[in-house]
Write a protein that holds these residues in place. Structure first.
Motif, PDB file in Angstrom:
ATOM      1  N   PHE A  66      41.801  19.223  34.584  1.00  0.00           N
ATOM      2  CA  PHE A  66      42.126  18.192  35.568  1.00  0.00           C
ATOM      3  C   PHE A  66      41.027  17.149  35.545  1.00  0.00           C
ATOM      4  CE2 PHE A  66      39.296  20.931  37.861  1.00  0.00           C
ATOM      5  CZ  PHE A  66      38.621  20.127  38.752  1.00  0.00           C
ATOM      6  N   LEU A  67      41.351  15.968  36.040  1.00  0.00           N
ATOM      7  CA  LEU A  67      40.372  14.881  36.109  1.00  0.00           C
ATOM      8  C   LEU A  67      39.509  15.078  37.339  1.00  0.00           C
ATOM      9  CD1 LEU A  67      39.333  12.185  34.966  1.00  0.00           C
ATOM     10  CD2 LEU A  67      40.967  11.043  36.452  1.00  0.00           C
ATOM     11  N   CYS A  68      38.225  15.277  37.113  1.00  0.00           N
ATOM     12  CA  CYS A  68      37.301  15.481  38.223  1.00  0.00           C
ATOM     13  C   CYS A  68      36.921  14.128  38.801  1.00  0.00           C
ATOM     14  CB  CYS A  68      36.059  16.209  37.733  1.00  0.00           C
ATOM     15  SG  CYS A  68      34.799  16.391  39.008  1.00  0.00           S
ATOM     16  N   GLU A  69      37.158  13.961  40.095  1.00  0.00           N
ATOM     17  CA  GLU A  69      36.875  12.668  40.716  1.00  0.00           C
ATOM     18  C   GLU A  69      35.373  12.439  40.889  1.00  0.00           C
ATOM     19  OE1 GLU A  69      39.145  12.322  44.254  1.00  0.00           O
ATOM     20  OE2 GLU A  69      41.065  12.399  43.192  1.00  0.00           O
ATOM     21  N   ASP A  70      34.601  13.505  40.923  1.00  0.00           N
ATOM     22  CA  ASP A  70      33.155  13.348  41.036  1.00  0.00           C
ATOM     23  C   ASP A  70      32.543  12.863  39.726  1.00  0.00           C
ATOM     24  OD1 ASP A  70      33.146  14.127  43.653  1.00  0.00           O
ATOM     25  OD2 ASP A  70      32.747  16.225  43.216  1.00  0.00           O
ATOM     26  N   CYS A  71      32.947  13.501  38.624  1.00  0.00           N
ATOM     27  CA  CYS A  71      32.356  13.197  37.324  1.00  0.00           C
ATOM     28  C   CYS A  71      33.146  12.126  36.587  1.00  0.00           C
ATOM     29  CB  CYS A  71      32.304  14.440  36.444  1.00  0.00           C
ATOM     30  SG  CYS A  71      31.528  15.867  37.210  1.00  0.00           S
ATOM     31  N   ASP A  72      34.399  11.904  36.996  1.00  0.00           N
ATOM     32  CA  ASP A  72      35.294  10.963  36.329  1.00  0.00           C
ATOM     33  C   ASP A  72      35.551  11.360  34.881  1.00  0.00           C
ATOM     34  OD1 ASP A  72      36.990   8.825  36.701  1.00  0.00           O
ATOM     35  OD2 ASP A  72      35.602   7.396  35.798  1.00  0.00           O
ATOM     36  N   ILE A  73      35.499  12.657  34.595  1.00  0.00           N
ATOM     37  CA  ILE A  73      35.894  13.160  33.278  1.00  0.00           C
ATOM     38  C   ILE A  73      36.798  14.370  33.486  1.00  0.00           C
ATOM     39  CG2 ILE A  73      33.807  12.392  32.073  1.00  0.00           C
ATOM     40  CD1 ILE A  73      32.787  15.293  32.300  1.00  0.00           C
ATOM     41  N   MET A  74      37.440  14.777  32.392  1.00  0.00           N
ATOM     42  CA  MET A  74      38.280  15.964  32.466  1.00  0.00           C
ATOM     43  C   MET A  74      37.397  17.214  32.506  1.00  0.00           C
ATOM     44  SD  MET A  74      41.506  15.259  32.541  1.00  0.00           S
ATOM     45  CE  MET A  74      42.606  13.872  32.194  1.00  0.00           C
ATOM     46  N   HIS A  75      37.783  18.161  33.364  1.00  0.00           N
ATOM     47  CA  HIS A  75      37.145  19.471  33.369  1.00  0.00           C
ATOM     48  C   HIS A  75      38.154  20.487  32.867  1.00  0.00           C
ATOM     49  CE1 HIS A  75      33.630  17.976  35.079  1.00  0.00           C
ATOM     50  NE2 HIS A  75      33.811  18.234  36.356  1.00  0.00           N
ATOM     51  N   TYR A  76      37.664  21.448  32.103  1.00  0.00           N
ATOM     52  CA  TYR A  76      38.519  22.491  31.539  1.00  0.00           C
ATOM     53  C   TYR A  76      38.060  23.837  32.061  1.00  0.00           C
ATOM     54  CZ  TYR A  76      39.816  18.774  28.368  1.00  0.00           C
ATOM     55  OH  TYR A  76      40.255  17.583  27.856  1.00  0.00           O
ATOM     56  N   TYR A  77      39.010  24.619  32.590  1.00  0.00           N
ATOM     57  CA  TYR A  77      38.655  25.912  33.162  1.00  0.00           C
ATOM     58  C   TYR A  77      39.506  27.017  32.577  1.00  0.00           C
ATOM     59  CZ  TYR A  77      36.099  23.276  36.628  1.00  0.00           C
ATOM     60  OH  TYR A  77      35.228  22.441  37.238  1.00  0.00           O
ATOM     61  N   ASP A  78      38.819  28.053  32.076  1.00  0.00           N
ATOM     62  CA  ASP A  78      39.535  29.267  31.683  1.00  0.00           C
ATOM     63  C   ASP A  78      40.080  29.942  32.933  1.00  0.00           C
ATOM     64  OD1 ASP A  78      38.702  28.659  29.190  1.00  0.00           O
ATOM     65  OD2 ASP A  78      37.280  30.315  28.987  1.00  0.00           O
ATOM     66  N   TRP A  79      41.113  30.750  32.745  1.00  0.00           N
ATOM     67  CA  TRP A  79      41.690  31.479  33.893  1.00  0.00           C
ATOM     68  C   TRP A  79      40.619  32.320  34.574  1.00  0.00           C
ATOM     69  CZ3 TRP A  79      45.716  28.797  34.427  1.00  0.00           C
ATOM     70  CH2 TRP A  79      46.569  28.491  33.371  1.00  0.00           C
ATOM     71  N   ASP A  80      39.786  32.977  33.772  1.00  0.00           N
ATOM     72  CA  ASP A  80      38.754  33.843  34.355  1.00  0.00           C
ATOM     73  C   ASP A  80      37.772  33.047  35.222  1.00  0.00           C
ATOM     74  OD1 ASP A  80      39.780  36.107  33.233  1.00  0.00           O
ATOM     75  OD2 ASP A  80      38.433  36.113  31.516  1.00  0.00           O
ATOM     76  N   ILE A  81      37.440  31.833  34.749  1.00  0.00           N
ATOM     77  CA  ILE A  81      36.500  31.012  35.510  1.00  0.00           C
ATOM     78  C   ILE A  81      37.133  30.576  36.832  1.00  0.00           C
ATOM     79  CG2 ILE A  81      35.309  28.772  35.553  1.00  0.00           C
ATOM     80  CD1 ILE A  81      34.844  29.132  32.531  1.00  0.00           C
ATOM     81  N   MET A  82      38.419  30.197  36.763  1.00  0.00           N
ATOM     82  CA  MET A  82      39.109  29.793  37.997  1.00  0.00           C
ATOM     83  C   MET A  82      39.175  30.952  38.976  1.00  0.00           C
ATOM     84  SD  MET A  82      42.221  27.477  36.636  1.00  0.00           S
ATOM     85  CE  MET A  82      42.792  27.242  38.307  1.00  0.00           C
ATOM     86  N   ALA A  83      39.544  32.134  38.462  1.00  0.00           N
ATOM     87  CA  ALA A  83      39.628  33.305  39.340  1.00  0.00           C
ATOM     88  C   ALA A  83      38.265  33.592  39.960  1.00  0.00           C
ATOM     89  CB  ALA A  83      40.130  34.517  38.550  1.00  0.00           C
ATOM     90  N   GLY A  84      37.207  33.446  39.161  1.00  0.00           N
ATOM     91  CA  GLY A  84      35.857  33.670  39.666  1.00  0.00           C
ATOM     92  C   GLY A  84      35.499  32.688  40.767  1.00  0.00           C
ATOM     93  N   ASN A  85      35.856  31.421  40.557  1.00  0.00           N
ATOM     94  CA  ASN A  85      35.573  30.400  41.576  1.00  0.00           C
ATOM     95  C   ASN A  85      36.320  30.695  42.871  1.00  0.00           C
ATOM     96  OD1 ASN A  85      33.904  29.039  39.865  1.00  0.00           O
ATOM     97  ND2 ASN A  85      35.285  27.337  39.482  1.00  0.00           N
ATOM     98  N   MET A  86      37.583  31.109  42.725  1.00  0.00           N
ATOM     99  CA  MET A  86      38.388  31.388  43.920  1.00  0.00           C
ATOM    100  C   MET A  86      37.846  32.599  44.666  1.00  0.00           C
ATOM    101  SD  MET A  86      42.120  30.632  42.322  1.00  0.00           S
ATOM    102  CE  MET A  86      42.547  28.940  41.845  1.00  0.00           C
ATOM    103  N   GLN A  87      37.439  33.632  43.912  1.00  0.00           N
ATOM    104  CA  GLN A  87      36.874  34.805  44.570  1.00  0.00           C
ATOM    105  C   GLN A  87      35.567  34.445  45.265  1.00  0.00           C
ATOM    106  OE1 GLN A  87      37.041  37.223  41.073  1.00  0.00           O
ATOM    107  NE2 GLN A  87      38.662  38.509  41.884  1.00  0.00           N
ATOM    108  N   ALA A  88      34.790  33.542  44.637  1.00  0.00           N
ATOM    109  CA  ALA A  88      33.538  33.097  45.251  1.00  0.00           C
ATOM    110  C   ALA A  88      33.813  32.363  46.553  1.00  0.00           C
ATOM    111  CB  ALA A  88      32.765  32.205  44.292  1.00  0.00           C
ATOM    112  N   SER A  89      34.835  31.495  46.553  1.00  0.00           N
ATOM    113  CA  SER A  89      35.107  30.741  47.771  1.00  0.00           C
ATOM    114  C   SER A  89      35.641  31.661  48.869  1.00  0.00           C
ATOM    115  CB  SER A  89      36.056  29.569  47.505  1.00  0.00           C
ATOM    116  OG  SER A  89      37.371  30.010  47.350  1.00  0.00           O
TER     117      SER A  89
END
Ligand code: ZN
Length: 126
Positions: A66-89
């Motif tokens: 997705f396009l990150c509005e902070d960095c103004d570039i595309m960010h790419y996330y593996d499923w594992d990284i997304m799951a990790g971020n969600m569990q962290a939140s």
């Protein structure tokens, strides 16, 4: 998908030059706990991400971009990284949102909406 759940609340929280730090002394406090509604939303996203990993990864889709509005570039996330971020939140922590996979194979990533639509299209789910 609520990307707020993966985002730092204040990217300048640790920046002493941030003018807002004079206005908001609490900017560097811990992340506020999720409301029940936010929590339910993150849990639902987490369920979808796990489904994506099981069903889409074997089909060559390694994660989302997705396009990150902070960095103004595309960010790419593996499923594992997304799951990790969600569990962290869910635990009231912040994941490393702006540290995507190094040199991602960009063709292996899809938009979130595409992934969800793909799952929906399989077996007439939902
Ligand atoms: Zn970013």
């Amino acid at each position: 998908m609520n990307f707020d759940s993966m985002m730092p609340r204040d990217p300048f929280a640790d920046d002493p030059n941030d003018p807002a730090s004079f206005l908001e002394d609490d900017a560097s406090e811990d992340v506020p706990p999720l409301s029940d509604e936010e929590r339910a939303h993150v849990l639902e996203d987490l369920r979808i991400v796990r489904e994506c990993k099981n069903i889409l990864e074997p089909r060559g889709m390694r994660g989302i971009y997705f396009l990150c509005e902070d960095c103004d570039i595309m960010h790419y996330y593996d499923w594992d990284i997304m799951a990790g971020n969600m569990q962290a939140s869910l635990k009231g922590e912040l994941g490393p949102v702006h540290e995507p996979s190094a040199e991602p194979d960009v063709d292996a990533y899809v938009p979130w909406d595409y992934a969800v639509g793909y799952l929906d299209g399989l077996e007439g789910r939902r």
